[in-house]
Design a protein around this motif. Structure first.
Motif, PDB file in Angstrom:
ATOM      1  N   ASP A  36       0.823  -1.202   0.000  1.00  0.00           N
ATOM      2  CA  ASP A  36       0.000   0.000   0.000  1.00  0.00           C
ATOM      3  C   ASP A  36       0.864   1.262   0.000  1.00  0.00           C
ATOM      4  N   LEU A  37       2.136   1.144   0.351  1.00  0.00           N
ATOM      5  CA  LEU A  37       3.120   2.213   0.150  1.00  0.00           C
ATOM      6  C   LEU A  37       4.121   1.686  -0.872  1.00  0.00           C
TER       7      LEU A  37
ATOM      8  N   THR B 255      -1.401   2.741   4.738  1.00  0.00           N
ATOM      9  CA  THR B 255      -2.500   3.662   4.466  1.00  0.00           C
ATOM     10  C   THR B 255      -3.747   3.196   5.197  1.00  0.00           C
ATOM     11  N   GLU B 256      -4.689   4.123   5.310  1.00  0.00           N
ATOM     12  CA  GLU B 256      -5.942   3.783   5.972  1.00  0.00           C
ATOM     13  C   GLU B 256      -6.709   2.708   5.208  1.00  0.00           C
TER      14      GLU B 256
END
Length: 586
Positions: A116-117, A235-236
């Motif tokens: 996600d990153l 991330t959320e």
């Protein structure tokens, strides 16, 4: 002098060690003891009435006996005041500042590979750590990795570059057990700071969430003086990732739990960003100053002026001698007025071993510059085995072989069995033999050339070449070819004759060099006072030895350097030890 300044100094007069003033209470007791001792020192006091003593005893020493107690009391008073530390002036003095250390705990669970990153959380975290290590302005820093348990990657150190060496090796597969136990990381980081003797320090945890155990661990860490901050990974929205056992799980950033962890740890929280704003928000780029030292770089301290009372106290001590006090006082005054030359602090304040060490350092510096004569002179001033050994190296580089052998003998006399001195002595002896062999070969060649010239001179009954003033070209060419052919034959004979001696000397030199290199590899000596050893050894290398050394260095460079494997083995051994002690779960 300004009277106002004097009054101001007098008003600021105080004592740095006032408890010494309590010793003044003993002064009356000492006076009474002195008086009693004086009365008992004369036997007439016990048998003669006091009003008759002045008529019976001589009064020649009364004056001195009356002054002596007062001088003794004055000396006692000056000594007590000097010990109490009178002070009335202040001076500026730089203060030592203690910067708080920092321990970074990185999540190396399988969730760190979540994308996600992009390209992954771990890649972004390692880049952030590299920025932190590069931009942090001083202070010690350490690195802890955690998953199912926490381990030390790099202990607290001032060398951030040493910590950066392990960044590329940080992978989830180096951890012996998967998981996300941030509580273990916080407890281990606090223990690391405590073992280093740090009364205060910062802990930063890089992970995506914090459970109740981690929050409680942060509260305990801040109670011990170690605030805990959090740097959020992910991330959320989150993403899926594959665990070590092959199962699929979802990883997302839980900012609320990390904020709670930072609040309980009296630290800060920031989500991982692409710039340095997150590091600035946590305040880890500028280390805090320890509370026990203060935040200023300089301050004022009161000066101890008690030394001003020592000269009059020393003068009073002269009167303690019963005889020739006046002559001693005159001698002291004459010495005080005699013009003394300024002495060098180096020779006065240094111990003999420190002076010899400084000479060896100066000799090493001259050796590196190529000034072997000056280096040998500096080594000669220091009478140690190391100094004589280095002097032998310098003399050998200067071509003074016999003096070099004598220096090695001196080193061996002070330290028998010194391997380097024995090996270098053999190498220098072999070099000296080669030099003598080459010198003898040159003399033989000159002698042979002289014999050849004598044979070519005209003799009686033979026509002289000079009698033919204009020989033709064919005769000149034939004569030159004959002479050249004769020289080549003589040179080959000389080479054949000298080859056994040269080969024998070369074999001895090679054997000595091999023994020296083997001993050096076994002992691995890297003492500062023996720095010229490697340079001197390389200077004496033969082409074959140099080629062998380069081949060995190239082979060593091909040995794989795997920091990840080292960390994996280290963590595995530590984990097994904890399991055997019941401090970790299998």
């Amino acid at each position: 002098m300004n009277p106002a300044a004097l009054l101001q100094d007098f008003a600021a007069l105080h004592f740095l060690r006032p408890w010494w003033l309590c010793a003044l209470v003993l002064l009356p007791v000492l006076a009474w003891w002195w008086r009693r001792r004086q009365r008992e020192s004369s036997a007439w006091h016990a048998f003669v009435d006091p009003h008759l003593l002045p008529q019976l005893l001589e009064s020649r020493g009364d004056r001195r006996s009356r002054v002596a107690p007062w001088l003794a009391a004055l000396g006692y008073l000056l000594a007590v005041l000097a010990l109490a530390g009178p002070s009335w002036r202040r001076s500026e003095q730089p203060l030592w500042q203690s910067q708080t250390p920092l321990v970074v705990a990185l999540d190396l669970s399988s969730a760190s590979l979540a994308a996600d990153l992009p390209p992954s959380r771990l890649a972004q975290a390692r880049a952030k750590l590299a920025t932190l290590l590069r931009e942090r302005n001083g202070g010690q820093i350490g690195l802890v990795a955690f998953a199912g348990d926490a381990f030390t990657v790099a202990p607290l150190t001032d060398d951030a570059a040493n910590v950066a060496l392990y960044l590329d090796a940080l992978q989830p597969d180096v951890m012996p057990r998967d998981g996300q136990r941030a509580s273990e990381a916080i407890e281990w980081s606090a223990r690391l700071l405590k073992r280093a003797g740090a009364r205060s320090g910062d802990i930063v945890v890089l992970t995506d969430h914090a459970d109740d155990a981690a929050i409680n661990a942060a509260s305990e860490a801040v109670a011990g003086g170690y605030p805990v901050s959090a740097l959020g990974l992910g991330t959320e929205a989150g993403t899926v990732y594959r665990r070590v056992d092959g199962s699929i799980a979802n990883a997302r950033l839980d900012s609320a739990s990390l904020r709670k962890l930072a609040a309980n740890g009296n630290g800060g929280y920031a989500a991982l960003s692409g710039d340095d704003s997150d590091l600035h928000a946590l305040g880890v780029l500028e280390p805090r100053t320890s509370d026990e030292v203060g935040g200023t770089g300089s301050g004022f301290t009161w000066r101890d002026e008690g030394f001003w009372l020592l000269p009059p106290l020393m003068l009073l001590a002269l009167f303690a001698f019963r005889r020739r006090t006046g002559g001693t006082l005159v001698l002291v005054l004459l010495c005080a007025g005699f013009p003394l030359h300024s002495a060098h602090a180096q020779g006065v304040w240094r111990r003999p071993d420190q002076t010899e060490y400084a000479r060896i350092q100066r000799g090493n510096e001259a050796y590196r510059k190529g000034d072997f004569k000056a280096a040998a002179q500096q080594y000669d001033d220091a009478d140690t085995a190391t100094a004589h050994y280095n002097r032998g190296n310098a003399l050998a580089k200067a071509g003074q072989y016999q003096q070099a052998i004598d220096a090695y003998n001196e080193a061996l006399r002070r330290q028998p069995g010194m391997a380097d001195a024995i090996a270098n002595k053999r190498a220098v002896e072999a070099a000296m033999k080669r030099k003598q062999s080459q010198s003898s070969q040159g003399n033989q060649q000159q002698k042979s050339q002289g014999d050849q010239d004598g044979q070519s001179q005209p003799q009686s009954g033979q026509p002289s070449q000079s009698r033919n003033p204009q020989p033709n070209d064919q005769q000149q060419q034939s004569s030159k070819q004959d002479v050249q052919q004769q020289k080549n034959q003589q040179q080959q004979a000389q080479d054949t004759q000298a080859k056994p001696q040269d080969a024998k000397a070369q074999q001895q030199a090679d054997q000595a060099q091999r023994e020296r290199m083997q001993r050096a590899l076994e002992q691995a000596r890297k003492q500062d006072g023996k720095q010229p050893t490697q340079e001197a050894a390389r200077a004496r290398e033969t082409p074959e030895q140099r080629e062998r050394r380069l081949a060995n260095e190239a082979w060593l460079k091909r040995v794989p350097d795997d920091p990840g494997g080292l960390l994996r083995a280290k963590f595995r051994l530590e984990y097994e030890r904890r399991v055997s002690q019941g401090r970790a779960e299998e």
